[in-house]
Design a protein around this motif. Sequence first.
Motif, short mmCIF file in Angstrom:
data_model
loop_
_atom_site.label_atom_id
_atom_site.label_comp_id
_atom_site.label_asym_id
_atom_site.label_seq_id
_atom_site.Cartn_x
_atom_site.Cartn_y
_atom_site.Cartn_z
N SER A 36 38.09 37.00 48.03
CA SER A 36 38.94 37.46 49.14
C SER A 36 38.35 38.72 49.80
O SER A 36 38.41 38.87 51.01
N LEU A 37 37.73 39.58 49.00
CA LEU A 37 37.08 40.77 49.56
C LEU A 37 35.89 40.39 50.42
O LEU A 37 35.69 40.94 51.52
N ILE A 42 44.37 43.21 46.57
CA ILE A 42 45.11 44.23 45.81
C ILE A 42 45.92 43.59 44.69
O ILE A 42 46.00 44.14 43.57
N ILE A 43 46.52 42.43 44.95
CA ILE A 43 47.32 41.77 43.92
C ILE A 43 46.47 41.37 42.73
O ILE A 43 46.85 41.60 41.58
N PHE A 44 45.31 40.77 42.98
CA PHE A 44 44.46 40.36 41.86
C PHE A 44 43.85 41.55 41.13
O PHE A 44 43.66 41.50 39.92
N ALA A 45 43.55 42.62 41.85
CA ALA A 45 43.06 43.83 41.18
C ALA A 45 44.16 44.43 40.30
O ALA A 45 43.89 44.83 39.16
N ALA A 46 45.38 44.47 40.81
CA ALA A 46 46.48 45.01 40.01
C ALA A 46 46.79 44.11 38.82
O ALA A 46 47.10 44.61 37.73
N ILE A 73 45.27 41.21 56.90
CA ILE A 73 46.34 41.78 56.08
C ILE A 73 46.57 40.92 54.85
O ILE A 73 46.71 41.44 53.72
N ILE A 74 46.60 39.61 55.03
CA ILE A 74 46.82 38.70 53.89
C ILE A 74 45.68 38.83 52.88
O ILE A 74 45.92 38.91 51.67
#
Length: 78
Positions: free
Chosen positions: A36-37, A13-17, A6-7
């Motif tokens: 992270s991916l 998602i945070i870095f993509a956004a 989950i982390i």
Amino acid sequence: MKTIKIILSVVTIIFAAAFFLKILSSDISHPLMLTSLATLLLIRSYEYKISQSNGSFILTLATALFTYIVVIFNVFIA
């Protein structure tokens, strides 16, 4: 294991956004997002290995390794 997944998903998602909203440049956000991916894929590969699903294990392991190679190439060579 579930909290780590989950982390890592949230970090991705945070870095993509942050990149799409132009908060961070691609030089910073892409390597962190892809690392992270790839780590998330590596954890899923380990879970597939435990559940005796060899086809999924090999595919996700190859994808994770390829993603790590792309990150190394982009950071150190390109």
